[in-house]
Design an enzyme around this catalytic site. Structure first.
Site, short mmCIF file in Angstrom:
data_model
loop_
_atom_site.label_atom_id
_atom_site.label_comp_id
_atom_site.label_asym_id
_atom_site.label_seq_id
_atom_site.Cartn_x
_atom_site.Cartn_y
_atom_site.Cartn_z
CE LYS A 29 -1.95 1.63 3.98
NZ LYS A 29 -1.73 3.06 4.24
CG ASN A 30 2.11 2.71 3.57
OD1 ASN A 30 0.95 3.00 3.24
ND2 ASN A 30 2.46 2.48 4.81
CB CYS A 123 -4.82 6.07 10.63
SG CYS A 123 -5.03 4.62 9.61
NE ARG A 128 -1.14 10.51 10.11
CZ ARG A 128 -1.47 9.46 9.36
NH1 ARG A 128 -2.66 8.93 9.45
NH2 ARG A 128 -0.60 8.96 8.51
N PRO A 129 0.07 16.92 11.58
CG PRO A 129 1.62 18.16 12.81
CD PRO A 129 1.03 16.81 12.68
CB ILE A 130 0.07 19.12 6.27
CG1 ILE A 130 -0.85 20.36 6.39
CG2 ILE A 130 -0.75 17.84 6.29
CD1 ILE A 130 -1.74 20.53 5.16
CG ASP A 316 2.63 1.75 9.71
OD1 ASP A 316 3.07 2.04 8.59
OD2 ASP A 316 2.09 2.57 10.46
NE ARG A 409 -7.73 4.02 4.89
CZ ARG A 409 -7.04 4.84 5.69
NH1 ARG A 409 -7.42 5.04 6.95
NH2 ARG A 409 -5.98 5.48 5.25
C1 EPZ Z 1 3.43 7.21 6.46
O1 EPZ Z 1 2.54 8.19 6.95
C2 EPZ Z 1 2.62 5.93 6.31
N1 EPZ Z 1 1.53 6.15 5.36
C3 EPZ Z 1 2.06 5.55 7.69
O2 EPZ Z 1 1.39 4.30 7.53
C4 EPZ Z 1 3.23 5.35 8.65
O3 EPZ Z 1 2.71 5.06 9.93
C5 EPZ Z 1 4.07 6.64 8.72
O4 EPZ Z 1 4.51 6.98 7.38
C6 EPZ Z 1 5.31 6.49 9.60
O5 EPZ Z 1 6.08 5.44 9.13
C7 EPZ Z 1 1.81 6.13 4.03
O6 EPZ Z 1 2.94 5.92 3.61
C8 EPZ Z 1 0.64 6.32 3.11
P1 EPZ Z 1 5.03 10.78 8.53
P2 EPZ Z 1 2.97 9.74 6.96
O7 EPZ Z 1 4.81 12.04 7.77
O8 EPZ Z 1 3.89 10.02 5.84
C9 EPZ Z 1 4.76 14.14 11.78
C10 EPZ Z 1 -0.41 2.82 7.58
O9 EPZ Z 1 -1.02 2.25 8.49
N2 EPZ Z 1 4.55 15.12 10.71
O10 EPZ Z 1 6.26 9.98 8.27
O11 EPZ Z 1 1.72 10.54 7.07
C11 EPZ Z 1 3.62 13.14 11.93
O12 EPZ Z 1 2.56 13.69 12.70
C12 EPZ Z 1 -0.03 4.28 7.73
O13 EPZ Z 1 -0.06 2.28 6.48
C13 EPZ Z 1 4.52 16.48 11.03
O14 EPZ Z 1 4.61 16.86 12.20
O15 EPZ Z 1 3.76 9.84 8.31
C14 EPZ Z 1 4.31 12.00 12.64
O16 EPZ Z 1 4.36 12.27 14.02
C15 EPZ Z 1 -0.45 4.85 9.08
N3 EPZ Z 1 4.33 17.38 10.04
C16 EPZ Z 1 5.73 12.02 12.05
O17 EPZ Z 1 5.88 13.32 11.45
C17 EPZ Z 1 4.20 17.01 8.73
O18 EPZ Z 1 4.04 17.89 7.87
C18 EPZ Z 1 5.96 10.99 10.97
O19 EPZ Z 1 4.88 11.10 10.07
C19 EPZ Z 1 4.24 15.63 8.42
C20 EPZ Z 1 4.44 14.70 9.42
#
Ligand code: EPZ
Length: 430
Positions: A29-30, A123, A128-130, A316, A409
């Site tokens: 998926k990822n 989820c 999960r900020p952006i 995960d 999903r």
């Molecule tokens: C990816 O999510 C995966 N999803 C998630 O898998 C996985 O848990 C996560 O990476 C961590 O490995 C996909 O690849 C589609 P991050 P992502 O940005 O990219 C913070 C599943 O079950 N952050 O690496 O959204 C965030 O809040 C899903 O398959 C900010 O603060 O995760 C987190 O604490 C769940 N600001 C940390 O960074 C931002 O702008 C890591 O999140 C972006 C992220």
């Protein structure tokens, strides 16, 4: 439109270790989600194979079709995507259901000069900020207008410009996003403190086969030379196996299998999990593309888990691993370093009879072994939903698990795969 409520009914093994046979792992998926989003970078059709038949992939195809792209399925698990059109707004109803919708922002902004999107959903495992996306698109020359429900980014005609970026946190989709932005931006883009997950490498390798100039994927520093939209014909993306599905089944096998073979997986991507399982007393036979596991006769030893960016223990697999820890002898510390809301499911395991203390949003201790009793459960997200399935399989009695949409999903045909290895499980459509 929301799917009709479906439930999984599972007859628990009550501690028996009788599962056997083999399970074939589906496409990741990822890995496939960023690759599907990258179709927007192409002038020509892109073919995808070994695509998992999961809800997030269906939602991604719907997002692309709403943007004017065509998605034509060919044989099972294969599609051809042709992107055209000039729409720039991501469908809110779909984007709110899938965090990965954020992956479509970069290629749209890079190729169409504008994008409007809601705060992504998905989820509920933390805030999960952006900020990493917004701040770094600005660094590449975009302007951002935020309204109550959405963001609009624009490049103002001059297109994105390459820039030196530093991610305050290693973000997986953030890294994929800025690799895609860098492919089209003018000049060179450098991403420092990049995520090193295998999915990043899969995306970079694919884009490099069609003319992109990306170096350093899999390391903390990635350099992308702007080469513009991809004009190569006949591009094909072969989806790699899902390391998280493979890990979930490896944990299930360690708990309840006489002998379980996990086929079409990549053991290279699972060393952090294999190391923990072996330390607790499980022996895992590692093949080139498969794993063989049996539940040990003796009760396993509790081992501590600390989630960490790749190659550390994947967040995960934290929930499925906590279910494993409920069957281990001793006290295990669990420290969830990535998401601050990813341990709340443990209260349902306690309701099943597990001995888990949640000290704060990130830390818990599990004392075992305890026998789990069947319960009616509502899965809160993809991975906790799968953890409940594993808990239901080892528990005494018949469990009912709701919110199967969440499990669908991220896992293809979950009940079929489980039935084939001896689990008594049925999907009930309400
Ligand atoms: C990816 O999510 C995966 N999803 C998630 O898998 C996985 O848990 C996560 O990476 C961590 O490995 C996909 O690849 C589609 P991050 P992502 O940005 O990219 C913070 C599943 O079950 N952050 O690496 O959204 C965030 O809040 C899903 O398959 C900010 O603060 O995760 C987190 O604490 C769940 N600001 C940390 O960074 C931002 O702008 C890591 O999140 C972006 C992220």
């Amino acid at each position: 439109m929301m799917e009709k409520e479906q439930m999984l009914k599972i007859k628990g093994l009550g501690g028996k270790k009788t599962l056997s046979g083999s399970v074939t792992i589906s496409g990741s998926k990822n890995a496939v989600l960023p690759a599907i989003a990258s179709a927007l970078l192409f002038k020509n059709p892109v073919r995808y194979t070994n695509v998992p038949d999961i809800e997030d992939v269906h939602r991604s195809f719907e997002l692309l079709e709403a943007l004017g792209c065509s998605v034509s399925p060919s044989k099972r698990h294969s599609v051809t995507i042709t992107c055209s059109g000039n729409k720039t707004r991501l469908t809110e109803e779909i984007s709110k259901r899938m965090r990965a919708s954020i992956l479509f922002v970069a290629p749209l902004l890079a190729t169409r000069g504008e994008v409007t999107f809601p705060h992504p959903g998905g989820c509920v495992i933390g805030e999960r900020p952006i900020d990493i996306f917004i701040d770094n698109f600005k660094k590449m020359g975009a302007t951002c207008k935020e309204s109550k429900h959405s963001y609009t980014l624009k490049t103002g005609g001059s297109g994105l410009k390459g820039a030196e970026l530093f991610f305050r946190i290693q973000s997986v989709t953030g890294t994929s996003a800025f690799i895609m932005a860098g492919v089209v931006a003018k000049g060179e883009t450098v991403i420092r403190n990049a995520a090193m997950e295998p999915e990043i490498i899969h995306l970079a390798d694919f884009l490099n086969t069609v003319g992109a100039k990306i170096t350093g994927a899999g390391t903390p520093t990635i350099r992308i030379r702007g080469t513009g939209m991809v004009r190569k014909n006949g591009a094909t993306y072969v989806t790699p196996p899902d390391r998280l599905e493979a890990g979930s089944f490896l944990i299930l096998g360690a708990l309840a299998a006489k002998s379980l073979k996990i086929e079409k997986c990549n053991p290279e991507e699972l060393h952090s999990l294999i190391e923990r399982l072996e330390l607790s007393g499980v022996s895992v036979k590692i093949g080139k593309h498969d794993l063989l596991v049996s539940a040990p006769k003796k009760t396993c030893k509790a081992v501590d888990i600390k989630t960490h960016e790749y190659p550390g223990f994947p967040t995960d697999l934290q929930a499925p691993m906590v279910v494993f820890l409920t069957a281990c002898k001793g006290e295990a510390k669990v420290f969830e370093t990535i998401f601050e809301g990813r341990l709340s499911y443990t209260e349902d395991l306690v309701r099943m009879g597990a001995n888990i203390n949640l000290w704060n949003q990130r830390e818990a201790t599990v004392v075992g072994p305890s026998t789990l009793r069947a319960r009616e459960l509502w899965g809160p997200d993809i991975r906790a939903g799968l953890a409940y399935v594993i808990a239901g399989i080892i528990a005494k009695g018949e469990s009912t698990i709701h919110n199967v949409y969440y499990i669908d999903r991220g896992y293809e045909n979950i009940e079929e795969k489980l039935q084939n290895i001896g689990v008594v499980i049925d999907r009930i459509k309400a």
